[in-house]
Structures are given as structure tokens and as C-alpha cells.
Design an enzyme around this catalytic site. Structure first.
Site, short mmCIF file in Angstrom:
data_model
loop_
_atom_site.label_atom_id
_atom_site.label_comp_id
_atom_site.label_asym_id
_atom_site.label_seq_id
_atom_site.Cartn_x
_atom_site.Cartn_y
_atom_site.Cartn_z
N SER A 1 0.86 -1.18 0.00
CA SER A 1 0.00 0.00 0.00
C SER A 1 0.90 1.23 0.00
O SER A 1 1.78 1.35 -0.85
CB SER A 1 -0.94 -0.04 1.20
OG SER A 1 -1.80 1.08 1.23
N HIS B 1 -2.44 -1.13 -3.27
CA HIS B 1 -3.50 -0.15 -3.02
C HIS B 1 -3.08 1.19 -3.61
O HIS B 1 -2.02 1.73 -3.26
CB HIS B 1 -3.73 0.04 -1.52
CG HIS B 1 -4.16 -1.21 -0.82
ND1 HIS B 1 -4.02 -1.36 0.54
CD2 HIS B 1 -4.70 -2.37 -1.27
CE1 HIS B 1 -4.47 -2.55 0.89
NE2 HIS B 1 -4.88 -3.19 -0.19
N ASP C 1 -4.72 -5.07 5.70
CA ASP C 1 -5.02 -5.91 4.55
C ASP C 1 -3.81 -6.77 4.20
O ASP C 1 -2.68 -6.29 4.17
CB ASP C 1 -5.41 -5.05 3.34
CG ASP C 1 -5.88 -5.89 2.18
OD1 ASP C 1 -6.62 -6.87 2.42
OD2 ASP C 1 -5.52 -5.58 1.02
#
Length: 348
Positions: free
Chosen positions: A168, A195, A291
Site C-alpha cells: 500500500s 492499493h 489488509d
């Protein structure tokens, strides 16, 4: 209080950003620069905790301004870009290369249906990035090797057929460095869930393709995974891996978000655990949130080899830290050692 400098040539966007930030109790806008040159000057004078950076501006663009700020008055820089065309996307990722931490889409007006989603992402990113107190160009470089955690490493089986990576915030910089060091004949495919704001994945893929001898592409429904190729989850679609006979194949889906994300690293890693079990390597790099942590645990429980980036070289340690907390990690590896480690594990 997070002191923010806005570098943005549009008065309308600057006022919108100011309203968003100052609605937060812990944020204060201390200056507004109308072009990159003013941004460099105000960064020096105001010493803000964080800078939001437009890309396309008169006199000096966001890339050059980021480069100068990181060389002279380092501060966390978050690029805010419309990403409307290839030229702007390329400049956006050149700013990332120069040390900007993240890229976020420009917020739409208050009445837009996506406003709240973009606002929340912007505020959360600024809050996390402001904690990164000293950012210098190439500052993420660390001594090559593994991290300091005393984790037990399983003996690699040397017959892995896939590497799966989740990341991310801060991920693009790490991916650039890692992928640039992997050989052109890397013996297995690589799947990645990164992400990133909607509309930017194509620019990220193009930028990375110019920094590695591997083939870099967005994954396509039903395609067979090939060695020496890196497949990225497309916008707003989960990337899963399924097995058809002896072949590994891409499955894309618009199933519900997991851990707040679509694409989700957890969804990808869980599918890899099912399809590959002990023949996959799972990696979590820098990023906010959790995540990927439970997906990495699923892969480890299936017999796969799991690793995370070390805390010292990570911009944000949310995802790797969450995986460690779940006991989902075999090995912690420094960013500079990641490519070498992967080559050794897969037998290249």
C-alpha cells in the site's frame, strides 16, 4: 497539530483541500503555493509537517518541486493529481521516484458521490504520512540483509511456482527498487495487489516497466501466468489465482471489498494459498492498515513461505506489523535485500 503546505495552482482545489484538512481537529494549513517555485520557497520558510503537491503547474511542475524540496528541505510529500493523461501520470510517478510518499486523486466537489471516499483516503494518508518525520531522496535505502526480528525461517523447498506481493502506501518505491533488481529470466510469475487511487494503476505499471527487464502488465481475466512477468490487480477488481490442471490462471472479480479494499491483498493471498499451497512465496511490503495479514497467515498455514519488509525501511508498518502480530511471517527482510532473497528462495 499537523502543519500542511498546499502546493496547487487551482484556487478552487486549494480551497477545497483547505476545507477538508481544517475540518480535522489535528490539521492546520499553514501556507498555499500557486506553483512549484513558490512551493520550494515556502517549504524552506515554513518547515511544514507535510506537503500536498500538484503535478501540472506553471513555472515549475510538481516533479521538479518535489526533487528540490527533497534535496534541500526534506518533508513528507503527498502528490495530489488528476491523473488525466499519460504525461501527467508519468510526471506523477517521477515525483514518487524522487521521494514523494504517495499519490492521491484530486477530490471532487462536496456534492460528488465519491467525495466522502476520496476525502477519507486523503485525510488518512496525510495523517499517516505526517508521522514520517525525516524523508530524504533515496532515504529508504538500508543495509542489505534481513531484519532484526528473531523469527524462525522454514527451509525453502526451491520448487516454488509463484510469488505474491501485497503493498500500500510506500509500495511503489519499494516495488521499483525490488523489481529493477530481479533478473530478466526470473523463473516464476509475480502477482501484485497495490492499493492506489483509482485511475493510477496504469501509470504505475508504465513507470515500473521502464525500470525493470521483467514484463509488467495489468492482469487480464483468464490469462495463464508466465514466468518473468509481473501481474498487477486492475482498478476496483480483486486479483485471484486459480489452478487449471498444471497451469495457474488469473481470476478477476468485483466481489465485495475485504478489509476495506478492492483489490485486496488478503483476497489474492488466500487464493494463492488454495491454488499453490506450499509452492508459493507471499510478501507484504509497506502499507497502512491490516489488509494482507490474514491472507499471509492462510498461505503460511498452507505451507507457503511468507515474508514481510522490515520496519526500518518501511514508510508505514501497518500491513507487515499486522502480519507479524498474527504469527503469519517466516522471515523479515530489509528492502535492499528483498530481490536477492527472492532470487535465492526461488532458486535463481
Amino acid at each position: 497539530m499537523i502543519r500542511i503546505l498546499i502546493v496547487e495552482d487551482s484556487q478552487v482545489i486549494a480551497l477545497l483541500l483547505k476545507a477538508i484538512f481544517e475540518a480535522e481537529s489535528d490539521m492546520q494549513v499553514v501556507g498555499h503555493a500557486k506553483n512549484g517555485r513558490e512551493g520550494v520557497q515556502l517549504a524552506h520558510e515554513l518547515k511544514p509537517d507535510l506537503i500536498t503537491m500538484d503535478i501540472r503547474m506553471p513555472e515549475m511542475d510538481g516533479f521538479e518541486a518535489t526533487r528540490m524540496i527533497m534535496a534541500n528541505d526534506p518533508a513528507p510529500v503527498v502528490v495530489i493529481s488528476s491523473g488525466v493523461d499519460d504525461e501527467e501520470l508519468q510526471t506523477t510517478f517521477r515525483a514518487i521516484e524522487e521521494g514523494a510518499l504517495s499519490v492521491i486523486e484530486k477530490p471532487p466537489g462536496f456534492a460528488h458521490p465519491d467525495f466522502e471516499v476520496v476525502r477519507r483516503e486523503l485525510v488518512e494518508t496525510v495523517r499517516a504520512m505526517a508521522e514520517v518525520k525525516v524523508i530524504r531522496r533515496r532515504s529508504l535505502s538500508r543495509t542489505t540483509g534481513t531484519g532484526s526480528y528473531a523469527l524462525t525461517m522454514q527451509q525453502p523447498a526451491k520448487d516454488y511456482e509463484l510469488v505474491a506481493i501485497g503493498c500500500s502506501t510506500g509500495g511503489p518505491q519499494v516495488l521499483q527498487k525490488m523489481l529493477s533488481l530481479l533478473p530478466a529470466d526470473f523463473p516464476v510469475p509475480v502477482v501484485v495487489t497495490q492499493h492506489i487511487s483509482k485511475g493510477f494503476i496504469g501509470g504505475l505499471v508504465s513507470w515500473l516497466a521502464g525500470n525493470t527487464t521483467l514484463k509488467i502488465k495489468q492482469a487480464e481475466q483468464g490469462e495463464q501466468l508466465q514466468a518473468a512477468t509481473v501481474y498487477f490487480a486492475p482498478d476496483d477488481q480483486h486479483l485471484q489465482v486459480i489452478r487449471r490442471g498444471s497451469k495457474l490462471v488469473v481470476k478477476l472479480s468485483a466481489d465485495a471489498p475485504e478489509n476495506g479494499f478492492r483489490p485486496s491483498a488478503s483476497v489474492m493471498l488466500k487464493s494463492v494459498a488454495t491454488a499453490c499451497a506450499s509452492r508459493a512465496v507471499g510478501v507484504l511490503l509497506t502499507g497502512m492498515g491490516v489488509d494482507g495479514a490474514d491472507g499471509l497467515l492462510a498461505l503460511r498455514q498452507a505451507g507457503g513461505h511468507t515474508l514481510v519488509q522490515d520496519q526500518e525501511s518501511a514508510v508505514v508498518y501497518g500491513m507487515p506489523g499486522a502480519a507479524i502480530a498474527l504469527d503469519a511471517v517466516d522471515q523479515v527482510v530489509a528492502m535492499d535485500g528483498m530481490a536477492t532473497y527472492l532470487c535465492r528462495v526461488v532458486g535463481k
